[in-house]
Design an enzyme around this catalytic site. Sequence first.
Site, mmCIF file in Angstrom:
data_model
loop_
_atom_site.group_PDB
_atom_site.id
_atom_site.type_symbol
_atom_site.label_atom_id
_atom_site.label_comp_id
_atom_site.label_asym_id
_atom_site.label_seq_id
_atom_site.Cartn_x
_atom_site.Cartn_y
_atom_site.Cartn_z
ATOM 1 N N ASN A 27 0.881 -1.168 0.000
ATOM 2 C CA ASN A 27 0.000 0.000 0.000
ATOM 3 C C ASN A 27 0.918 1.217 0.000
ATOM 4 O O ASN A 27 1.493 1.571 1.024
ATOM 5 C CB ASN A 27 -0.926 0.013 1.218
ATOM 6 C CG ASN A 27 -1.825 1.248 1.241
ATOM 7 O OD1 ASN A 27 -1.417 2.328 0.835
ATOM 8 N ND2 ASN A 27 -3.046 1.079 1.728
ATOM 9 N N GLU A 86 -3.786 1.742 -3.160
ATOM 10 C CA GLU A 86 -3.952 3.159 -2.820
ATOM 11 C C GLU A 86 -2.985 4.021 -3.635
ATOM 12 O O GLU A 86 -2.263 4.858 -3.096
ATOM 13 C CB GLU A 86 -3.791 3.395 -1.305
ATOM 14 C CG GLU A 86 -4.689 4.504 -0.821
ATOM 15 C CD GLU A 86 -4.714 4.699 0.691
ATOM 16 O OE1 GLU A 86 -5.260 5.728 1.114
ATOM 17 O OE2 GLU A 86 -4.222 3.837 1.441
ATOM 18 N N ASP A 88 -3.871 -4.801 0.711
ATOM 19 C CA ASP A 88 -4.260 -4.224 1.996
ATOM 20 C C ASP A 88 -5.685 -4.702 2.246
ATOM 21 O O ASP A 88 -6.639 -4.155 1.705
ATOM 22 C CB ASP A 88 -4.183 -2.700 1.915
ATOM 23 C CG ASP A 88 -4.682 -2.019 3.179
ATOM 24 O OD1 ASP A 88 -5.099 -2.734 4.122
ATOM 25 O OD2 ASP A 88 -4.673 -0.774 3.218
ATOM 26 N N ASN A 101 -7.222 -4.893 5.188
ATOM 27 C CA ASN A 101 -7.887 -4.116 6.245
ATOM 28 C C ASN A 101 -8.593 -4.973 7.292
ATOM 29 O O ASN A 101 -9.574 -4.542 7.901
ATOM 30 C CB ASN A 101 -8.838 -3.080 5.631
ATOM 31 C CG ASN A 101 -8.159 -1.726 5.463
ATOM 32 O OD1 ASN A 101 -7.505 -1.245 6.383
ATOM 33 N ND2 ASN A 101 -8.282 -1.135 4.291
ATOM 34 N N ASP A 151 -1.954 -6.310 5.849
ATOM 35 C CA ASP A 151 -1.533 -6.519 4.461
ATOM 36 C C ASP A 151 -1.102 -7.976 4.327
ATOM 37 O O ASP A 151 -0.177 -8.427 5.016
ATOM 38 C CB ASP A 151 -0.377 -5.583 4.116
ATOM 39 C CG ASP A 151 -0.774 -4.119 4.271
ATOM 40 O OD1 ASP A 151 -1.178 -3.520 3.265
ATOM 41 O OD2 ASP A 151 -0.698 -3.592 5.404
ATOM 42 N N ASP A 204 2.373 4.731 5.211
ATOM 43 C CA ASP A 204 2.122 4.240 6.571
ATOM 44 C C ASP A 204 2.104 2.710 6.625
ATOM 45 O O ASP A 204 1.989 2.126 7.701
ATOM 46 C CB ASP A 204 0.831 4.826 7.158
ATOM 47 C CG ASP A 204 -0.361 4.745 6.221
ATOM 48 O OD1 ASP A 204 -0.185 4.402 5.038
ATOM 49 O OD2 ASP A 204 -1.489 5.033 6.665
ATOM 50 N N HIS A 205 2.241 2.068 5.464
ATOM 51 C CA HIS A 205 2.303 0.604 5.392
ATOM 52 C C HIS A 205 3.720 0.144 5.064
ATOM 53 O O HIS A 205 4.489 0.877 4.430
ATOM 54 C CB HIS A 205 1.370 0.076 4.300
ATOM 55 C CG HIS A 205 -0.080 0.261 4.596
ATOM 56 N ND1 HIS A 205 -0.915 -0.782 4.935
ATOM 57 C CD2 HIS A 205 -0.860 1.376 4.590
ATOM 58 C CE1 HIS A 205 -2.140 -0.319 5.125
ATOM 59 N NE2 HIS A 205 -2.133 0.988 4.926
#
Length: 268
Positions: free
Chosen positions: A7, A34, A151, A153, A229, A258-259
Amino acid sequence: MKFVSFNINGLRARPHQLEAIVEKHQPDVIGLQETKVHDDMFPLEEVAKLGYNVFYHGQKGHYGVALLTKETPIAVRRGFPGDDEEAQRRIIMAEIPSLLGNVTVINGYFPQGESRDHPIKFPAKAQFYQNLQNYLETELKRDNPVLIMGDMNISPTDLDIGIGEENRKRWLRTGKCSFLPEEREWMDRLMSWGLVDTFRHANPQTADRFSWFDYRSKGFDDNRGLRIDLLLASQPLAECCVETGIDYEIRSMEKPSDHAPVWATFRR
């Protein structure tokens, strides 16, 4: 055959991270989520020069996915069957020839859902998981090589929650998404089609490796995060998995997503 899922949280903002992934891992397939770029604005030339066939499915400002493949795919599909023009650009699939056979790769940026009581986002997450379930059951065979990555989630088990016990309880109490009982049911149902969580299979007791870390609370500095992930492989492919991991080095770069990238290698 090596797969990396990442991501990237804005492709045009983080070309340095993609370049670092290619240099370090030399993956055969990269799934990006993303990307946040409309197809008309996708930096195709810049990405293709890294040595990949590039396929993308995006929209302006939100969501967006891309697949980078060394081998030329036999087929590429953007979105689920039945998606209309209004559908969020969240999934791209390809059938890729390899020594393992033709591998069906499904790269997804799954809805986050926000919370149980959100009237739009939570049902949208449930529907996305249902759409994927339907696709597996109607279009694919579990005895073929299939890899779902992205990702997702959802933290599949409590070992995948690294935000502290107090936060874990609060999230459950307030219905915040990531490991709600309903979400675990969706994940369990998906897995029961015949999928193996490659990281968890190789690391059955590991409880300190995560793939998402909150920017705001500087979660990466304290290794406070969630493992959301995933690379899920059908049994024939999972049996060939020799290595898997989460790349903290890429996450620690300047101006990171942030991943963290997650990866798995398969050999016959």
